[in-house]
Design a protein around this motif. Structure first.
Motif, PDB file in Angstrom:
ATOM      1  N   LYS A 159       1.185 -50.919 -15.486  1.00  0.00           N
ATOM      2  CA  LYS A 159       0.721 -50.913 -16.883  1.00  0.00           C
ATOM      3  C   LYS A 159       0.726 -49.500 -17.448  1.00  0.00           C
ATOM      4  O   LYS A 159       1.133 -49.269 -18.579  1.00  0.00           O
ATOM      5  N   ASN A 160       0.251 -48.560 -16.641  1.00  0.00           N
ATOM      6  CA  ASN A 160       0.072 -47.192 -17.106  1.00  0.00           C
ATOM      7  C   ASN A 160       1.257 -46.290 -16.797  1.00  0.00           C
ATOM      8  O   ASN A 160       1.182 -45.080 -16.976  1.00  0.00           O
ATOM      9  N   LYS A 161       2.348 -46.895 -16.310  1.00  0.00           N
ATOM     10  CA  LYS A 161       3.586 -46.172 -16.015  1.00  0.00           C
ATOM     11  C   LYS A 161       3.337 -44.950 -15.114  1.00  0.00           C
ATOM     12  O   LYS A 161       3.875 -43.875 -15.323  1.00  0.00           O
ATOM     13  N   LEU A 162       2.504 -45.179 -14.093  1.00  0.00           N
ATOM     14  CA  LEU A 162       2.169 -44.128 -13.141  1.00  0.00           C
ATOM     15  C   LEU A 162       3.060 -44.175 -11.904  1.00  0.00           C
ATOM     16  O   LEU A 162       2.938 -43.319 -11.026  1.00  0.00           O
ATOM     17  N   ALA A 163       3.930 -45.168 -11.848  1.00  0.00           N
ATOM     18  CA  ALA A 163       4.859 -45.316 -10.720  1.00  0.00           C
ATOM     19  C   ALA A 163       6.174 -45.871 -11.245  1.00  0.00           C
ATOM     20  O   ALA A 163       6.204 -46.558 -12.264  1.00  0.00           O
ATOM     21  N   ASP A 164       7.247 -45.535 -10.543  1.00  0.00           N
ATOM     22  CA  ASP A 164       8.561 -46.052 -10.914  1.00  0.00           C
ATOM     23  C   ASP A 164       8.793 -47.453 -10.365  1.00  0.00           C
ATOM     24  O   ASP A 164       9.439 -48.280 -10.996  1.00  0.00           O
ATOM     25  N   LYS A 165       8.266 -47.702  -9.178  1.00  0.00           N
ATOM     26  CA  LYS A 165       8.437 -48.989  -8.522  1.00  0.00           C
ATOM     27  C   LYS A 165       7.194 -49.246  -7.673  1.00  0.00           C
ATOM     28  O   LYS A 165       6.625 -48.312  -7.092  1.00  0.00           O
ATOM     29  N   VAL A 166       6.783 -50.527  -7.605  1.00  0.00           N
ATOM     30  CA  VAL A 166       5.561 -50.878  -6.881  1.00  0.00           C
ATOM     31  C   VAL A 166       5.831 -52.103  -6.004  1.00  0.00           C
ATOM     32  O   VAL A 166       6.533 -53.024  -6.423  1.00  0.00           O
ATOM     33  N   TRP A 167       5.231 -52.098  -4.812  1.00  0.00           N
ATOM     34  CA  TRP A 167       5.306 -53.231  -3.896  1.00  0.00           C
ATOM     35  C   TRP A 167       3.894 -53.660  -3.505  1.00  0.00           C
ATOM     36  O   TRP A 167       3.044 -52.823  -3.197  1.00  0.00           O
ATOM     37  N   PHE A 168       3.656 -54.952  -3.518  1.00  0.00           N
ATOM     38  CA  PHE A 168       2.463 -55.550  -2.917  1.00  0.00           C
ATOM     39  C   PHE A 168       2.853 -55.781  -1.460  1.00  0.00           C
ATOM     40  O   PHE A 168       3.886 -56.406  -1.187  1.00  0.00           O
ATOM     41  N   VAL A 169       2.049 -55.293  -0.534  1.00  0.00           N
ATOM     42  CA  VAL A 169       2.437 -55.312   0.881  1.00  0.00           C
ATOM     43  C   VAL A 169       1.368 -56.002   1.721  1.00  0.00           C
ATOM     44  O   VAL A 169       0.174 -55.770   1.540  1.00  0.00           O
TER      45      VAL A 169
ATOM     46  N   GLN B 266      -1.645 -58.035  15.759  1.00  0.00           N
ATOM     47  CA  GLN B 266      -1.889 -59.152  16.693  1.00  0.00           C
ATOM     48  C   GLN B 266      -3.124 -59.943  16.260  1.00  0.00           C
ATOM     49  O   GLN B 266      -3.128 -61.167  16.286  1.00  0.00           O
ATOM     50  N   LYS B 267      -4.169 -59.230  15.867  1.00  0.00           N
ATOM     51  CA  LYS B 267      -5.397 -59.869  15.388  1.00  0.00           C
ATOM     52  C   LYS B 267      -5.731 -59.259  14.036  1.00  0.00           C
ATOM     53  O   LYS B 267      -6.182 -58.122  13.964  1.00  0.00           O
ATOM     54  N   GLY B 268      -5.494 -59.996  12.993  1.00  0.00           N
ATOM     55  CA  GLY B 268      -5.861 -59.532  11.666  1.00  0.00           C
ATOM     56  C   GLY B 268      -4.671 -59.132  10.823  1.00  0.00           C
ATOM     57  O   GLY B 268      -3.531 -59.052  11.290  1.00  0.00           O
ATOM     58  N   ALA B 269      -4.976 -58.912   9.561  1.00  0.00           N
ATOM     59  CA  ALA B 269      -3.954 -58.533   8.591  1.00  0.00           C
ATOM     60  C   ALA B 269      -4.620 -57.745   7.471  1.00  0.00           C
ATOM     61  O   ALA B 269      -5.850 -57.728   7.352  1.00  0.00           O
ATOM     62  N   HIS B 270      -3.800 -57.117   6.655  1.00  0.00           N
ATOM     63  CA  HIS B 270      -4.318 -56.327   5.538  1.00  0.00           C
ATOM     64  C   HIS B 270      -3.298 -56.364   4.405  1.00  0.00           C
ATOM     65  O   HIS B 270      -2.097 -56.535   4.646  1.00  0.00           O
ATOM     66  N   ALA B 271      -3.774 -56.225   3.176  1.00  0.00           N
ATOM     67  CA  ALA B 271      -2.910 -56.135   1.994  1.00  0.00           C
ATOM     68  C   ALA B 271      -3.245 -54.854   1.244  1.00  0.00           C
ATOM     69  O   ALA B 271      -4.407 -54.433   1.202  1.00  0.00           O
ATOM     70  N   PHE B 272      -2.244 -54.241   0.644  1.00  0.00           N
ATOM     71  CA  PHE B 272      -2.396 -52.988  -0.095  1.00  0.00           C
ATOM     72  C   PHE B 272      -1.154 -52.821  -0.944  1.00  0.00           C
ATOM     73  O   PHE B 272      -0.311 -53.712  -1.003  1.00  0.00           O
ATOM     74  N   CYS B 273      -1.015 -51.709  -1.612  1.00  0.00           N
ATOM     75  CA  CYS B 273       0.214 -51.508  -2.383  1.00  0.00           C
ATOM     76  C   CYS B 273       0.911 -50.229  -1.936  1.00  0.00           C
ATOM     77  O   CYS B 273       0.288 -49.303  -1.409  1.00  0.00           O
ATOM     78  N   VAL B 274       2.206 -50.227  -2.102  1.00  0.00           N
ATOM     79  CA  VAL B 274       3.052 -49.057  -1.866  1.00  0.00           C
ATOM     80  C   VAL B 274       3.773 -48.806  -3.178  1.00  0.00           C
ATOM     81  O   VAL B 274       4.161 -49.749  -3.860  1.00  0.00           O
ATOM     82  N   TYR B 275       3.898 -47.544  -3.543  1.00  0.00           N
ATOM     83  CA  TYR B 275       4.613 -47.254  -4.783  1.00  0.00           C
ATOM     84  C   TYR B 275       5.505 -46.028  -4.632  1.00  0.00           C
ATOM     85  O   TYR B 275       5.308 -45.197  -3.741  1.00  0.00           O
ATOM     86  N   GLN B 276       6.476 -45.987  -5.521  1.00  0.00           N
ATOM     87  CA  GLN B 276       7.436 -44.884  -5.546  1.00  0.00           C
ATOM     88  C   GLN B 276       7.301 -44.149  -6.863  1.00  0.00           C
ATOM     89  O   GLN B 276       7.239 -44.755  -7.930  1.00  0.00           O
ATOM     90  N   LYS B 277       7.255 -42.840  -6.789  1.00  0.00           N
ATOM     91  CA  LYS B 277       7.263 -41.971  -7.962  1.00  0.00           C
ATOM     92  C   LYS B 277       8.316 -40.909  -7.693  1.00  0.00           C
ATOM     93  O   LYS B 277       8.172 -40.105  -6.775  1.00  0.00           O
ATOM     94  N   GLY B 278       9.423 -40.947  -8.448  1.00  0.00           N
ATOM     95  CA  GLY B 278      10.543 -40.061  -8.160  1.00  0.00           C
ATOM     96  C   GLY B 278      11.125 -40.425  -6.811  1.00  0.00           C
ATOM     97  O   GLY B 278      11.422 -41.587  -6.544  1.00  0.00           O
ATOM     98  N   ASN B 279      11.244 -39.441  -5.935  1.00  0.00           N
ATOM     99  CA  ASN B 279      11.756 -39.678  -4.582  1.00  0.00           C
ATOM    100  C   ASN B 279      10.655 -39.847  -3.543  1.00  0.00           C
ATOM    101  O   ASN B 279      10.933 -39.965  -2.351  1.00  0.00           O
TER     102      ASN B 279
END
Length: 193
Positions: A105-115, A120-133
């Motif tokens: 929304k705020n154009k703070l990243a060029d590309k964003v991934w929900f990850v 083995q036991k458990g999982a997590h969600a977060f985001c990864v983003y790209q800004k420039g290189n």
């Protein structure tokens, strides 16, 4: 087809199901945002501050994982604005969709991934983003720079003291400015070595 390719195929197939489920539950919860829209910001550092660095984490009720409900980013914003977090719905995937939508929304990243990352036991969600290189991961802390697109695996494992990485799925995030909604597209599966 070897066993690893076989597993990767079914993980990717399930990733499509999970994306549809997350989008459905976000859509279903959007009405509860009562017209709240995402904030306009100029600094990425505000995102984990708004989320109080995960202090308002609330687990979803019922079975974790496959049928985890993900609330709409605008409902997350409403919970932040009113400090009414309740007893559920502010877990890691809710934080991740908020991060993703705020960045786009705020154009703070060029590309964003929900990850999602599974151990083995458990999982997590977060985001990864790209800004420039450069690539970063956003979670309950200020963003951290990663060594390349998949560098988050090492960072997240270290942060959570995990050594049992199984696989991860990166969904490209598409943002709709009319509704502050996101869609999860093009799941990419990353398998352990």
């Amino acid at each position: 087809m070897n066993l690893k390719s076989f597993k990767k195929f079914f993980i990717k197939l399930d990733a499509y199901r999970q994306a549809l489920w997350r989008e459905f539950t976000m859509l279903a919860s959007r009405r509860r945002a009562k017209g709240t829209r995402l904030k306009t910001i100029t600094s990425i550092l505000l995102i984990p501050e708004f989320l109080e660095f995960g202090r308002d984490y609330r687990p979803d009720p019922g079975k974790k994982g496959n049928w985890d409900q993900t609330i709409h980013p605008c409902l997350v914003q409403r919970k932040i604005n009113t400090h009414n977090f309740g007893t559920k719905n502010m877990d890691c995937d809710d934080h991740a969709v908020y991060w993703s939508s705020m960045l786009l929304k705020n154009k703070l990243a060029d590309k964003v991934w929900f990850v999602t990352l599974r151990w083995q036991k458990g999982a997590h969600a977060f985001c990864v983003y790209q800004k420039g290189n450069d690539f970063f991961w956003g979670d309950y802390i200020y963003p951290e720079k990663c060594n390349g697109k998949y560098g988050y695996i090492e960072k997240v494992n270290a942060r959570y003291s995990e050594k049992s990485f199984k696989h991860s799925v990166m969904y490209e995030v598409k943002y709709n400015p009319k509704t502050d909604s996101i869609k999860l597209r093009k799941p990419e599966v990353i398998m352990s070595n």
